[in-house]
Design a protein around this motif. Structure first.
Motif, short mmCIF file in Angstrom:
data_model
loop_
_atom_site.label_atom_id
_atom_site.label_comp_id
_atom_site.label_asym_id
_atom_site.label_seq_id
_atom_site.Cartn_x
_atom_site.Cartn_y
_atom_site.Cartn_z
N VAL A 83 50.00 -24.32 15.47
CA VAL A 83 49.66 -22.90 15.35
C VAL A 83 48.70 -22.67 14.19
O VAL A 83 47.72 -21.90 14.28
CB VAL A 83 50.94 -22.05 15.18
CG1 VAL A 83 50.59 -20.63 14.76
CG2 VAL A 83 51.73 -22.03 16.47
N ILE A 84 48.96 -23.36 13.07
CA ILE A 84 48.12 -23.17 11.87
C ILE A 84 46.82 -23.97 11.98
O ILE A 84 45.73 -23.46 11.71
CB ILE A 84 48.92 -23.59 10.61
CG1 ILE A 84 50.12 -22.66 10.43
CG2 ILE A 84 48.02 -23.55 9.38
CD1 ILE A 84 51.06 -23.10 9.35
N ARG A 85 46.95 -25.21 12.41
CA ARG A 85 45.78 -26.10 12.42
C ARG A 85 44.75 -25.67 13.45
O ARG A 85 43.54 -25.74 13.21
CB ARG A 85 46.25 -27.54 12.71
CG ARG A 85 45.14 -28.55 12.92
CD ARG A 85 44.36 -28.77 11.62
NE ARG A 85 43.34 -29.80 11.79
CZ ARG A 85 42.13 -29.59 12.36
NH1 ARG A 85 41.81 -28.37 12.79
NH2 ARG A 85 41.27 -30.57 12.46
N TYR A 86 45.22 -25.19 14.60
CA TYR A 86 44.28 -24.88 15.68
C TYR A 86 44.19 -23.38 15.96
O TYR A 86 43.92 -22.96 17.08
CB TYR A 86 44.70 -25.62 16.95
CG TYR A 86 44.64 -27.12 16.80
CD1 TYR A 86 43.42 -27.79 16.72
CD2 TYR A 86 45.81 -27.87 16.68
CE1 TYR A 86 43.36 -29.16 16.55
CE2 TYR A 86 45.76 -29.24 16.52
CZ TYR A 86 44.54 -29.88 16.45
OH TYR A 86 44.48 -31.25 16.28
N ARG A 87 44.42 -22.58 14.95
CA ARG A 87 44.28 -21.14 15.13
C ARG A 87 42.79 -20.79 15.33
O ARG A 87 41.89 -21.55 14.95
CB ARG A 87 44.83 -20.40 13.92
CG ARG A 87 44.02 -20.58 12.63
CD ARG A 87 44.74 -19.99 11.44
NE ARG A 87 43.95 -20.05 10.23
CZ ARG A 87 43.85 -21.12 9.46
NH1 ARG A 87 44.51 -22.24 9.79
NH2 ARG A 87 43.11 -21.09 8.36
N LEU A 93 34.20 -21.94 21.67
CA LEU A 93 35.28 -22.60 22.38
C LEU A 93 35.50 -23.98 21.82
O LEU A 93 34.55 -24.78 21.71
CB LEU A 93 34.96 -22.68 23.88
CG LEU A 93 36.07 -23.16 24.79
CD1 LEU A 93 37.20 -22.13 24.83
CD2 LEU A 93 35.55 -23.42 26.21
N PRO A 94 36.74 -24.31 21.44
CA PRO A 94 37.00 -25.65 20.87
C PRO A 94 36.83 -26.73 21.93
O PRO A 94 36.83 -26.44 23.13
CB PRO A 94 38.44 -25.57 20.39
CG PRO A 94 39.05 -24.49 21.22
CD PRO A 94 37.97 -23.50 21.49
N PRO A 95 36.69 -27.98 21.51
CA PRO A 95 36.54 -29.09 22.47
C PRO A 95 37.74 -29.13 23.43
O PRO A 95 38.88 -28.95 23.02
CB PRO A 95 36.49 -30.33 21.59
CG PRO A 95 36.05 -29.82 20.25
CD PRO A 95 36.62 -28.44 20.13
N GLN A 96 37.47 -29.33 24.71
CA GLN A 96 38.51 -29.39 25.72
C GLN A 96 38.78 -30.85 26.12
O GLN A 96 37.83 -31.63 26.32
CB GLN A 96 38.08 -28.60 26.96
CG GLN A 96 37.70 -27.15 26.66
CD GLN A 96 38.89 -26.37 26.14
OE1 GLN A 96 39.89 -26.23 26.82
NE2 GLN A 96 38.78 -25.86 24.91
#
Length: 309
Positions: A83-87, A93-96
Motif C-alpha cells: 500500500v505504501i510502496r506502490y501508492r 501508469l506503472p509498469p504492468q
C-alpha cells in the motif's frame, strides 16, 4: 534501465524479504521463550488441565495460534508495504506484469507446507491422546442414565470384567468418582437410554456415552489431587443440566483404601470417611443436587436409579 539499477533493486528486494523472514523467526523465538498462553488467556483454550493429555492439546493449540499469528503478521506486513510502496504518485501508469513466477511459487508452496506441518503435529497429539494401553492401572465403567451416573470399578478392561465396587447417584445425592493420581485410568462408557456425554472440564476431554453395544473408551493420567465437577455435555432430556457428578483425585494409597472400604460393603460417604474426608466433605462439594419433579413417567420406563450390569 541500467543493469546497475536493476541489481540495486534486486538487492534491496532481497534484503527486505530476508528482513521479513528474520523478523518472523525472531518473533517465533521470542514467543516460544515465554508462556504465551498464560499471558493471553490461552488464546481461548481453557487452562488448568490436570492430565498430560490436556497439556499436549493445550501446547498444540498455542503452537497453532502462534504460527497463525506469524503468518498473519507476515501477510499484513506485505499488504501495508505494498500500500505504501506502490501508492499512486502521478498520472503515469506503472509498469504492468502478467505474472511473477517466484512469487506464485511462494504463495502456492508456503500454505501447503504450513498445512502439512500443522497436520503432522495434530496427528501426533491426537494419536497420543487416543492411545489405549494393554494393561491400565484402573478401569472404570461409566454408566449414564436419565439423569444420573453409575461408576463401576472393574477388575480389568472389558465389558465382561468383574465389578469390584460400584457408586451410583440419586436425586438426593451427587455420585462421587474417586480415582488415583499418577496412574493410567481407563474409562469405558455405556448408556442405559439415550446419548449422554462424560465431561470433566479440567480433563479438557469429553466423550459421548452411547446406548447399545457401542462403548467409547479412553485413558488419562491425573497429575493433581483435587475435587472437580463433572457434567453431562450432551442434551439428553428434561434434567440434562442437573446431571452432575464429582471427580475426587487422591493419592494411590488412599484410593486403594477407598476401594477396599467399598468392597467391604461401606457406602460411598463411609468409604470417603475412611480415607480422611469427614463431615460434609464425605459428599460432593463442587456441585449439589437440584430440586426436581421427577417421577417414573420422566424416565421413559428406565430405572430412575440406574441399572446394574
Amino acid at each position: 534501465m541500467r543493469a546497475s539499477d536493476t541489481g540495486r533493486d534486486n538487492g534491496s528486494r532481497n534484503r527486505r524479504i530476508a528482513g521479513l523472514g528474520f523478523g518472523g523467526v525472531l518473533l517465533v523465538a521470542l514467543l516460544s521463550g515465554c508462556d504465551v498462553g498464560a499471558a493471553f488467556g490461552g488464546f481461548g483454550w481453557p487452562q488448568g488441565g490436570i492430565t498430560p493429555q490436556s497439556q499436549k492439546m493445550y501446547d498444540l493449540w498455542i503452537g497453532s495460534v502462534v504460527a497463525a499469528l506469524v503468518v498473519g503478521v507476515f501477510v499484513w506486513g506485505l499488504i501495508f508495504w505494498c500500500v505504501i510502496r506502490y501508492r499512486k504518485r502521478g498520472e503515469e501508469l506503472p509498469p504492468q506484469t502478467r505474472f511473477n513466477m517466484p512469487m506464485e511459487v511462494l504463495y502456492t508452496v508456503t500454505p501447503v507446507l504450513v498445512v502439512c506441518v500443522l497436520f503432522y503435529y495434530t496427528a501426533i497429539v491426537q494419536t497420543n491422546v487416543d492411545n489405549i494401553s494393554k494393561d491400565p492401572d484402573v478401569t472404570v465403567e461409566v454408566v449414564a442414565f436419565k439423569w444420573n451416573w453409575q461408576f463401576n470399578y472393574l477388575a480389568g478392561p472389558g465389558e465382561d470384567a468383574e465389578v469390584l465396587a460400584s457408586t451410583i447417584g440419586s436425586t438426593d445425592e451427587i455420585p462421587l468418582l474417586v480415582l488415583p493420581t499418577g496412574q493410567k485410568i481407563r474409562f469405558e462408557e455405556t448408556s442405559r437410554d439415550v446419548i449422554h456425554s462424560f465431561w470433566v472440564p479440567e480433563l479438557l476431554f469429553k466423550r459421548d456415552v452411547l446406548p447399545g453395544s457401542a462403548r467409547n473408551v479412553f485413558e488419562v493420567t491425573i497429575d493433581t489431587e483435587g475435587r472437580y465437577v463433572g457434567r453431562c455435555a450432551e442434551l439428553c432430556g428434561t434434567y440434562h443440566s442437573m446431571m452432575n457428578f464429582e471427580l475426587v483425585s487422591v493419592d494411590p494409597g488412599r484410593y486403594q483404601q477407598f476401594l477396599a472400604a467399598k468392597q467391604a460393603g461401606q457406602s460411598t460417604p463411609e468409604a470417603m470417611a475412611t480415607i480422611g474426608f469427614t463431615g460434609d466433605d464425605r459428599f460432593a462439594i463442587t456441585t449439589f443436587p437440584f430440586e426436581t419433579k421427577r417421577d417414573n413417567n420422566n424416565f421413559s420406563g428406565s430405572q430412575a436409579e440406574g441399572e446394574g450390569r
